[in-house]
Motif scaffolding. Structure first.
Motif, PDB file in Angstrom:
ATOM      1  N   HIS A  50       6.191  27.576  -9.404  1.00 52.85           N
ATOM      2  CA  HIS A  50       7.422  27.395 -10.206  1.00 52.85           C
ATOM      3  C   HIS A  50       8.670  28.192 -10.656  1.00 52.85           C
ATOM      4  CE1 HIS A  50       8.336  24.676 -13.343  1.00 52.85           C
ATOM      5  NE2 HIS A  50       9.294  26.029 -13.863  1.00 52.85           N
ATOM      6  N   ILE A  51       9.738  27.480 -10.515  1.00 53.12           N
ATOM      7  CA  ILE A  51      10.529  28.290 -10.409  1.00 53.12           C
ATOM      8  C   ILE A  51      11.301  28.229 -11.456  1.00 53.12           C
ATOM      9  CG2 ILE A  51      11.516  26.696  -8.784  1.00 53.12           C
ATOM     10  CD1 ILE A  51      13.227  29.503  -7.720  1.00 53.12           C
ATOM     11  N   GLY A  55      16.609  29.761 -11.160  1.00 51.07           N
ATOM     12  CA  GLY A  55      15.905  30.045 -10.162  1.00 51.07           C
ATOM     13  C   GLY A  55      15.653  31.672 -10.313  1.00 51.07           C
ATOM     14  N   THR A  57      14.071  33.261 -12.380  1.00 50.63           N
ATOM     15  CA  THR A  57      12.340  33.354 -13.024  1.00 50.63           C
ATOM     16  C   THR A  57      11.207  32.798 -11.963  1.00 50.63           C
ATOM     17  OG1 THR A  57      12.506  34.348 -14.770  1.00 50.63           O
ATOM     18  CG2 THR A  57      10.254  33.322 -14.582  1.00 50.63           C
ATOM     19  N   THR A  58      10.307  33.676 -11.027  1.00 52.14           N
ATOM     20  CA  THR A  58       9.314  32.383 -10.161  1.00 52.14           C
ATOM     21  C   THR A  58       7.795  33.129 -10.839  1.00 52.14           C
ATOM     22  OG1 THR A  58       9.754  34.373  -8.873  1.00 52.14           O
ATOM     23  CG2 THR A  58      10.797  31.952  -8.153  1.00 52.14           C
ATOM     24  N   THR A  69       6.892  32.499  -1.473  1.00 48.99           N
ATOM     25  CA  THR A  69       8.437  32.430  -2.102  1.00 48.99           C
ATOM     26  C   THR A  69       8.062  31.212  -2.257  1.00 48.99           C
ATOM     27  OG1 THR A  69       8.312  35.056  -0.676  1.00 48.99           O
ATOM     28  CG2 THR A  69      10.145  33.905  -2.243  1.00 48.99           C
ATOM     29  N   SER A  71      11.823  29.178  -3.868  1.00 52.31           N
ATOM     30  CA  SER A  71      13.451  29.307  -4.250  1.00 52.31           C
ATOM     31  C   SER A  71      14.179  27.940  -4.289  1.00 52.31           C
ATOM     32  CB  SER A  71      13.908  30.256  -2.739  1.00 52.31           C
ATOM     33  OG  SER A  71      14.390  29.670  -1.961  1.00 52.31           O
ATOM     34  N   ARG A  72      15.657  27.817  -4.886  1.00 54.37           N
ATOM     35  CA  ARG A  72      15.980  26.740  -4.959  1.00 54.37           C
ATOM     36  C   ARG A  72      17.040  26.747  -5.351  1.00 54.37           C
ATOM     37  NH1 ARG A  72      15.103  24.877 -10.806  1.00 54.37           N
ATOM     38  NH2 ARG A  72      16.710  23.404 -10.256  1.00 54.37           N
TER      39      ARG A  72
END
Length: 124
Positions: A50-51, A55, A57-58, A69, A71-72
């Motif tokens: 989850h992100i 963006g 915190t993951t 990993t 990302s967005r």
């Protein structure tokens, strides 16, 4: 109406890498926390990553931590999942989803919008 379309799945050998993409249309992706889930044959759909909207915190399932990993790119309205050191047990259909509800980001119940899924197969 929010639409999500995954791409990038395929067949890869153990130890290899794949990058999944999730193109979002209909609403800005910046409105949503975003997640990746997967479902193997005969198993329930499970949380992968989850992100948060910014963006910054993951979160990851223990089974993929250190290998995957998330990302967005809010400017491109696209979500990504980089998968390295793939294992046969990572074989599943992978889904991206947009979180709408306040339940835990690890629960499918938190997400209102889902893609159709993309198959990832890891051979040993």
């Amino acid at each position: 109406q929010v639409q999500l379309v995954e791409s990038g799945g395929g067949l890869v050998q153990a130890g290899g890498s794949l990058r999944l993409s999730c193109a979002v249309s209909g609403r800005p992706i910046s409105n949503y926390g975003m997640g990746w889930f997967r479902q193997a044959p005969g198993k329930e759909r499970e949380f992968v990553a989850h992100i948060v909207r910014s963006g910054g915190t993951t979160y990851f399932a223990d089974s993929v931590k250190g290998r995957f990993t998330i990302s967005r790119d809010n400017g491109k309205n696209t979500l990504y999942l980089q998968m390295n050191s793939l294992k046969p047990e990572d074989t599943a259909v992978y889904y991206c989803a947009a979180r709408v509800y306040g339940t835990s980001w690890t629960s499918t119940l938190a997400y209102a919008y889902w893609g159709q899924g993309t198959q990832v197969t890891v051979s040993s």
